[in-house]
Enzyme design. Structure first.
Site, PDB file in Angstrom:
ATOM      1  N   GLY A  92      54.877  85.842  27.643  1.00 37.86           N
ATOM      2  CA  GLY A  92      53.460  86.180  27.512  1.00 37.86           C
ATOM      3  C   GLY A  92      52.991  86.213  26.063  1.00 37.86           C
ATOM      4  CG  LEU A  93      54.791  87.867  23.296  1.00 35.82           C
ATOM      5  CD1 LEU A  93      55.965  88.450  22.523  1.00 35.82           C
ATOM      6  CD2 LEU A  93      53.542  88.718  23.064  1.00 35.82           C
ATOM      7  CB  SER A  94      51.481  82.146  22.974  1.00 34.87           C
ATOM      8  OG  SER A  94      50.910  80.955  22.737  1.00 34.87           O
ATOM      9  CG  ASP A 117      48.094  80.806  24.696  1.00 35.97           C
ATOM     10  OD1 ASP A 117      47.405  81.823  24.605  1.00 35.97           O
ATOM     11  OD2 ASP A 117      48.693  80.473  25.734  1.00 35.97           O
ATOM     12  N   GLY A 131      58.584  82.438  27.935  1.00 33.49           N
ATOM     13  CA  GLY A 131      57.792  82.903  29.086  1.00 33.49           C
ATOM     14  C   GLY A 131      57.472  84.387  28.976  1.00 33.49           C
ATOM     15  CG  HIS A 133      43.447  85.545  33.409  1.00 35.53           C
ATOM     16  ND1 HIS A 133      43.853  84.771  34.460  1.00 35.53           N
ATOM     17  CD2 HIS A 133      44.578  86.061  32.879  1.00 35.53           C
ATOM     18  CE1 HIS A 133      45.173  84.848  34.583  1.00 35.53           C
ATOM     19  NE2 HIS A 133      45.640  85.620  33.625  1.00 35.53           N
ATOM     20  CG  ASP A 179      41.574  80.943  27.571  1.00 38.06           C
ATOM     21  OD1 ASP A 179      41.547  81.172  28.798  1.00 38.06           O
ATOM     22  OD2 ASP A 179      42.582  80.503  26.977  1.00 38.06           O
ATOM     23  CD  GLU A 213      49.860  75.335  27.919  1.00 38.79           C
ATOM     24  OE1 GLU A 213      50.357  75.242  26.768  1.00 38.79           O
ATOM     25  OE2 GLU A 213      49.581  76.412  28.443  1.00 38.79           O
ATOM     26  CB  SER A 270      54.350  77.018  26.468  1.00 40.13           C
ATOM     27  OG  SER A 270      53.805  78.169  27.008  1.00 40.13           O
TER      28      SER A 270
HETATM   29  C1  GLA Z   1      47.781  81.933  29.000  1.00 44.93           C
HETATM   30  C2  GLA Z   1      46.929  80.695  28.738  1.00 44.93           C
HETATM   31  C3  GLA Z   1      45.699  81.024  27.936  1.00 44.93           C
HETATM   32  C4  GLA Z   1      44.933  82.170  28.581  1.00 44.93           C
HETATM   33  C5  GLA Z   1      45.867  83.319  28.889  1.00 44.93           C
HETATM   34  C6  GLA Z   1      45.189  84.411  29.648  1.00 44.93           C
HETATM   35  O1  GLA Z   1      48.306  82.425  27.809  1.00 44.93           O
HETATM   36  O2  GLA Z   1      47.681  79.739  28.041  1.00 44.93           O
HETATM   37  O3  GLA Z   1      44.887  79.882  27.809  1.00 44.93           O
HETATM   38  O4  GLA Z   1      44.248  81.730  29.722  1.00 44.93           O
HETATM   39  O5  GLA Z   1      47.004  82.921  29.626  1.00 44.93           O
HETATM   40  O6  GLA Z   1      44.196  84.947  28.872  1.00 44.93           O
END
Ligand code: GLA
Length: 455
Positions: free
Chosen positions: A164-166, A227, A162, A52, A54, A215, A168
């Site tokens: 939390g490992l990106s 990400d 979904g 949170h 970036d 995004e 998307s």
């Molecule tokens: C998601 C967002 C990132 C970042 C994180 C939290 O993964 O895509 O840009 O803000 O949450 O660090």
């Protein structure tokens, strides 16, 4: 061999890339009745610190995973995008989209209520169509795709969706590489081998920025580029120390740290919804703090080598200003907590960045320091950012009790994964304990991996 233990059956394999590509190529033929022109892969990511922040110009310490998203594609000249995912939780059959008619979220919302927009069962397709939209406008003509360029696309992922490992960003980045290879001058002018070389770090950075636009503008999620940058610009065996003021990065060798220690992600099985209101609301709180401090970015309120003392100074200034400030309807104490999270998280990242540069400190010392920082980061996510949730907190507590060196929630929060650092010898007892916490828990080995590429 005895029966598989409860924990050993919960590890999610990254699979064999070559077999996944073959499976996808075969399925593509069945689905579309034609051959695909290639398969592209983009990895997910884990982040040691820097959540949170970036979008506030903070430093992040991510690395790419061996797990990621595969895209098989063949070009079309009629501007049509046909998409299908093999991910059963998302798949509702083939989806057809007019790539010429993709619109930014802000325009869509003039016609639809927010609820209608988010309820769309095909909302995942915007991660793909958004990339087509962004690559039509990208500045570098070598990377730009023309109007009329469409594609048939089939998707498969080894990442929890979904989680939390990106997942998307991995979908966006694999799509971007497919688009460049099949529809942009750089791809049409360079055969595959040469294209890999022609995709310089600067071009990868431009693609990451385009995926981020997809995004933010088309999906409508106010994320910050961590990400996409990791997925396109990572390096094998390394973490990237990413300065989000300008997205410059240094690649830091961490294989020395992984001698005797392991990093793994614990997918809680509770997916987050990034586009959902909660993420945006946390970001909005922190932006109120930024405006009250008259800063363009929260990173600018701290010196180059910030300490917790500097955080206190900024908080004191904030408190002075708060009495007469306009909080835009947001809760003042919550805004202050978001500010404190962002600032302390920045201090943690800068400290780690400096420590990683000094291999002479030795593995155990570095691991202890990293572990402590990770756990402090989790506490900040829980108490100040307020993006954690009960199962993540229980996982962190249980992991630490069973001997983990550190543990924290990673990604956007409100669901997703916990990252654990542990001495090799305690991994089995930690995962066995965690596996009993919830039936949905899965483990993912964190192997610092290279960036998105063609197969
Ligand atoms: C998601 C967002 C990132 C970042 C994180 C939290 O993964 O895509 O840009 O803000 O949450 O660090």
């Amino acid at each position: 061999m005895g029966p598989m233990s409860i924990s050993s059956s919960r590890w999610v394999s990254a699979g064999d890339p070559a077999s996944i590509a073959t499976m996808l190529t075969d399925q593509f033929r069945v689905e579309y009745g034609r051959d695909s022109h290639g398969v592209w892969f983009a990895p997910g990511r884990a982040n040691l610190n820097g959540e949170h922040i970036d979008f506030h110009g903070g430093r992040c310490l991510p690395m790419a995973l061996a797990h990621g998203t595969y895209v098989a594609a063949a070009p079309r000249t009629d501007g049509v995008l046909r998409l299908r995912t093999l991910e059963s939780s998302l798949d509702s059959g083939p989806v057809e989209i007019d790539a010429d008619a993709v619109t930014p979220a802000a325009d869509r919302q003039q016609h639809l209520s927010r609820a209608e927009d988010h309820d769309d069962a095909h909302s995942w397709t915007r991660y793909v169509s958004g990339v087509f939209w962004a690559l039509r406008q990208i500045e570098d003509p070598q990377l730009r795709i023309a109007a009329g360029f469409g594609a048939d696309i089939l998707i498969s992922s080894t990442l929890p969706i979904g989680g939390g490992l990106s997942s998307s960003a991995a979908l966006e980045c694999a799509t971007a590489l497919a688009c460049v290879a099949l529809g942009a001058p750089l791809g049409t002018d360079h055969p595959e081998e040469e294209l890999t070389r022609a995709l310089t770090d600067a071009r990868r950075a431009a693609l990451a920025a385009a995926c981020m636009r997809a995004e933010v503008e088309v999906v409508g999620a106010g994320t910050g580029g961590l990400d996409q940058t990791t997925s396109l610009r990572s390096a094998e065996g390394k973490l990237i120390s990413l300065d989000c003021r300008d997205f410059t990065l240094t690649r830091v060798n961490i294989s020395f740290l992984l001698r005797g220690y392991r990093l793994f992600a614990v997918d809680t099985g509770q997916p987050h919804q990034l586009a959902a209101a909660a993420f945006g609301s946390r970001r909005a709180d922190s932006e109120v703090a930024m405006r009250i401090l008259s800063a363009d970015r929260l990173r600018d309120t701290l010196p180059a080598r910030p300490t917790l003392n500097d955080v206190d100074l900024v908080l004191a200034r904030f408190d002075e200003l708060a009495g007469t400030a306009d909080f835009a309807g947001r809760e003042p104490l919550a805004v202050r907590r978001r500010l404190r999270h962002a600032l302390t998280e920045m201090v943690r990242s800068e400290r780690l960045h400096r420590h990683f540069a000094d291999e002479a400190r030795g593995v155990d010392h570095t691991a202890a320091d990293l572990g402590e920082t990770m756990t402090a980061g989790h506490n900040s996510m829980r108490e100040d950012a307020e993006v954690s949730f009960p199962l993540a907190d229980r996982i962190v507590d249980a992991a630490l009790r069973r001997g983990a060196t550190g543990a924290r929630l990673i990604g956007g929060g409100f669901g997703g994964s916990v990252l654990v650092l542990a001495p090799e010898a305690s991994v089995e007892q930690i995962t066995t304990t965690l596996a009993h916490l919830d039936a949905g828990i899965r483990f993912i080995e964190v192997v610092p991996s290279g960036p998105a590429h063609a197969l």
